[in-house]
Enzyme design. Structure first.
Site, short mmCIF file in Angstrom:
data_model
loop_
_atom_site.label_atom_id
_atom_site.label_comp_id
_atom_site.label_asym_id
_atom_site.label_seq_id
_atom_site.Cartn_x
_atom_site.Cartn_y
_atom_site.Cartn_z
N ASP A 123 -38.33 -12.32 -21.54
CA ASP A 123 -37.24 -12.61 -22.25
C ASP A 123 -37.76 -13.22 -23.78
OD1 ASP A 123 -34.65 -12.23 -20.84
OD2 ASP A 123 -35.74 -13.48 -19.37
N ARG A 131 -41.12 -16.91 -24.75
CA ARG A 131 -41.98 -17.16 -23.47
C ARG A 131 -43.49 -17.36 -23.71
NH1 ARG A 131 -37.44 -18.68 -21.36
NH2 ARG A 131 -36.19 -16.94 -20.23
N ARG A 191 -28.53 -17.85 -30.38
CA ARG A 191 -29.12 -16.42 -29.60
C ARG A 191 -28.42 -15.41 -30.22
NH1 ARG A 191 -28.99 -17.44 -23.38
NH2 ARG A 191 -30.30 -15.26 -23.57
N LYS A 221 -28.32 -7.21 -24.29
CA LYS A 221 -27.47 -7.99 -23.34
C LYS A 221 -26.53 -8.85 -23.94
CE LYS A 221 -31.36 -11.36 -23.45
NZ LYS A 221 -32.43 -12.14 -22.88
N HIS A 234 -25.69 -19.39 -16.11
CA HIS A 234 -26.56 -20.08 -15.40
C HIS A 234 -26.08 -21.34 -14.36
CE1 HIS A 234 -28.81 -18.41 -18.57
NE2 HIS A 234 -29.88 -18.66 -17.90
N ASP A 318 -28.31 -9.32 -15.11
CA ASP A 318 -28.98 -10.47 -15.20
C ASP A 318 -29.64 -10.97 -13.92
OD1 ASP A 318 -29.84 -12.83 -16.90
OD2 ASP A 318 -27.81 -13.22 -17.61
#
EC number: 3.2.1.52
Length: 642
Positions: A123, A131, A191, A221, A234, A318
């Site tokens: 990601d 990352r 985002r 996404k 999440h 996901d």
């Protein structure tokens, strides 16, 4: 008058790059081996392995007391990759700390999968979701929305793609094309490119093309849209209640545009969409009836995405360990339901952190085999999924592998590319362009401190004040401003006290950063209540107290919105107000994001902010009113709208 030829030339070069990607893909497919033939030679176990993409974020080797970040391949993980012949592995920050280490790790992963190369995914969205330990992070999608440039979006995708490719990473779960039309959204926010469907579609498409230009498989996404939710999947199971007409006009619009332009992959959303599927399921958590989320819905994955919208690429879930799925569905059951729905790749289907937990993988494979055996999942559907996966690997140069360089040669090349001066320069330029000036009354900005002036830096966290401090030190070093005295105040979970007011009173200039995920100040009788004692409201109460003290003592004050710009509505009394769309600061000798430095540069007149709001900012004191509309932004010098 500006010369026309350079503009025409740059446009021609840009468009040639944009459309050149298609030519590269077409020529690659002509010389590629046939995916169908490969699938026909595979056993069912091998095919099912291709449909799984686990993570090995942390690993506990035999004899160790706890799982540790997996930065180096070991025999245990390599044995699992070989045994189950996974289609791919997802990498996290724990796995990609340095350029040298990452290249070695990705090379070792591919050596553990000699038959069919792995999709090594990550990601790397840019902005707050990145990352790479040493990569170019960029200011993020909402900053791109503020800058409003297709060329910047393409450049961002291309540079991110170039760095990933150099590291041996071939798949990016990006761009996010969710439309952030809910200010209370706790997980998307910056985002997203915008709350506007056209702007989101345009910038998402060009970011995707930039990634594809570097032969990176790109995943849109989160389908069918995670922008209008007020729950983070999440931690819970969100629901979008809009009707089909509205969803097609808004949420689905960016996906359709990108699909029509050649999207490689689509990542699902663990979100309920009753307008498309009102099927219920007994929750494993409490036995209640819940609506099946899009990830597990055949009506959404096959009926809507495949049949109605015409997507023929790879569908990936996901992460299946997210609570929206994990709390309500069994581990193996969720994977089977996703595949039955029409998904090609189950992302993070089981959490395995040691060889003792290996049977979790075996149980997932067995559950899928039983579903095929009893006819719940036709084997032809499995074949079709694996053919799509193999075709994408061929299309993007993963299979057969193109790079025959030694690991040492790959590392040397990657070190020249990842986080290069050229890339960081592009990152800085974009971040400065995106800064949005919302208020600048009485020409408060730019600050012009005299030698020895005292500047108070206020922000929630140490790395944020450190970023502001370091940027000011850099300006002094480059003789852009005169030497000044700096003091800092971190206010996370703090209550504004007498000593804080004393610091404000002693300062000559005050820079305050506001960091809010969900903007919910306490409002009574149309006024923000600054007397509230609820400790959870520190994010609003403390910076407002700093602002009010600065106004009382007639101190130049600027408020910098560090994340979702909706918190700008909390500071109507401020004379100077800017939005930077990114909160990461400075740590371990490097800037973690370029946004805060860009804001500081604007505050001291060393950058020319040109950003305009990519979202509406609603008033918090007058519900239903818009305080700053989409497209709003001021010229920092004249104070006039851009």
């Amino acid at each position: 008058m500006r010369p026309v030829f350079p503009l025409i030339l740059s446009a021609v070069l840009f468009l040639s790059c944009f459309f050149g990607a298609r030519q590269t893909e077409a020529s690659a497919s002509k010389r590629a081996i046939d995916a169908n033939q490969i699938v026909n030679r595979m056993s069912l176990d091998e095919k099912l392995g291709q449909m799984l993409m686990p993570d090995f974020r942390n690993w506990q080797k035999e004899g160790e007391s706890s799982p540790q970040a997996l930065t180096k391949m070991n025999d245990e993980v390599a044995s699992l990759v070989k045994k189950y012949q996974f289609g791919g592995i997802i990498l996290f920050a724990e796995n990609v700390k340095t350029t040298k280490q990452t290249v070695q790790l990705t090379d070792d992963y591919q050596k553990a999968s000699p038959k069919i190369p792995l999709m090594l995914s990550i990601d790397q969205e840019g902005g707050i979701v990145t990352r790479l330990g040493e990569g170019t992070n960029f200011p993020g999608n909402m900053a791109l929305g503020a800058a409003r440039s297709r060329i910047n979006a393409y450049q961002t995708g291309s540079i991110i793609g170039k760095e990933l490719s150099a590291l041996g990473i071939n798949t990016d779960f990006s761009p996010v094309v969710d439309i952030n039309n809910n200010p209370d959204n706790p997980v998307i926010g910056v985002r997203s490119f915008s709350s506007n469907r056209e702007l989101t579609s345009r910038l998402g498409l060009y970011t995707m093309k930039g990634l594809q230009r570097q032969d990176i498989a790109s995943a849109l996404k989160h389908f069918p849209g995670h922008g209008d939710t007020d729950v983070d999947s999440h931690y819970g199971l969100p629901l979008v209640s809009h009707g089909q007409e509205r969803l097609r006009e808004v949420e689905l619009y960016p996906f359709q545009k990108a699909i029509d332009a050649g999207a490689d992959m689509v990542m699902t959303a663990h979100v309920q969409f009753p307008a498309f599927d009102d099927t219920t399921y007994k929750s494993k958590l409490d036995g209640s009836d819940i609506l099946v989320p899009a990830t597990l819905s055949k009506k959404v994955m096959t009926g809507l995405l495949r049949q109605e919208m015409g997507f023929n690429g790879v569908i990936v879930t996901d992460a299946l360990n997210m609570k929206a799925i994990a709390d309500h569905f069994g581990q193996e059951e969720a994977v089977v339901m996703a595949v039955k729905a029409g998904v090609d790749i189950a992302l993070m289907p089981a959490s395995v952190t040691s060889l003792k937990e290996e049977q979790k993988f075996a149980r997932v494979i067995q559950a899928l085999k039983e579903a095929v055996k009893n006819g719940d999942i036709p084997e032809q559907q499995i074949n079709n999924s694996v053919e799509r996966i193999i075709s994408l690997k061929i299309k993007r140069g993963m299979y057969p592998a193109r790079n025959s360089d030694s690991t040492k040669e790959k590392i040397a090349k990657a070190k020249k590319i990842v986080g290069s001066k050229q890339h960081l320069k592009a990152e800085k330029k974009l971040a400065e362009k995106a800064v949005t000036v919302l208020k600048n009354e009485q020409h408060t900005l730019p600050f012009k401190p005299k030698k020895g002036s005292r500047i108070l830096i206020v922000a929630p966290y140490e790395e944020q004040t450190a970023s502001i401090e370091q940027t000011i030190h850099d300006l002094i070093k480059r003789k852009k401003i005169k030497p000044v005295s700096l003091s800092k105040m971190n206010f996370a979970s703090q209550v504004f006290k007498t000593e804080h007011e004393k610091q404000v009173k002693e300062a000559d200039y005050i820079i305050t950063g506001s960091y809010v995920v969900k903007n919910d100040p306490v409002v009574n009788d149309g006024v923000i209540d600054d007397t509230i004692s609820d400790s959870s409201k520190w994010a609003t109460v403390f910076p407002r107290a700093v602002m009010k003290a600065a106004l009382q003592h007639n101190k130049p004050f600027v408020l910098m919105s560090l994340r979702n710009p909706y918190d700008a509505a909390n500071f109507e009394e401020a004379k100077a107000l800017i939005a930077v769309y990114g909160f990461k600061g400075y740590a371990n000798g490097r800037y973690l994001q370029p946004n805060i430095p860009a804001g500081v540069m604007a505050i001291f007149g060393q950058a020319k902010p040109k950003g305009t709001l990519p979202v509406d900012i609603p008033s918090v004191t007058k519900p239903g009113n818009t305080l700053y509309p989409l497209g709003y932004g001021l010229n920092i010098k004249t104070g006039r709208p851009l």
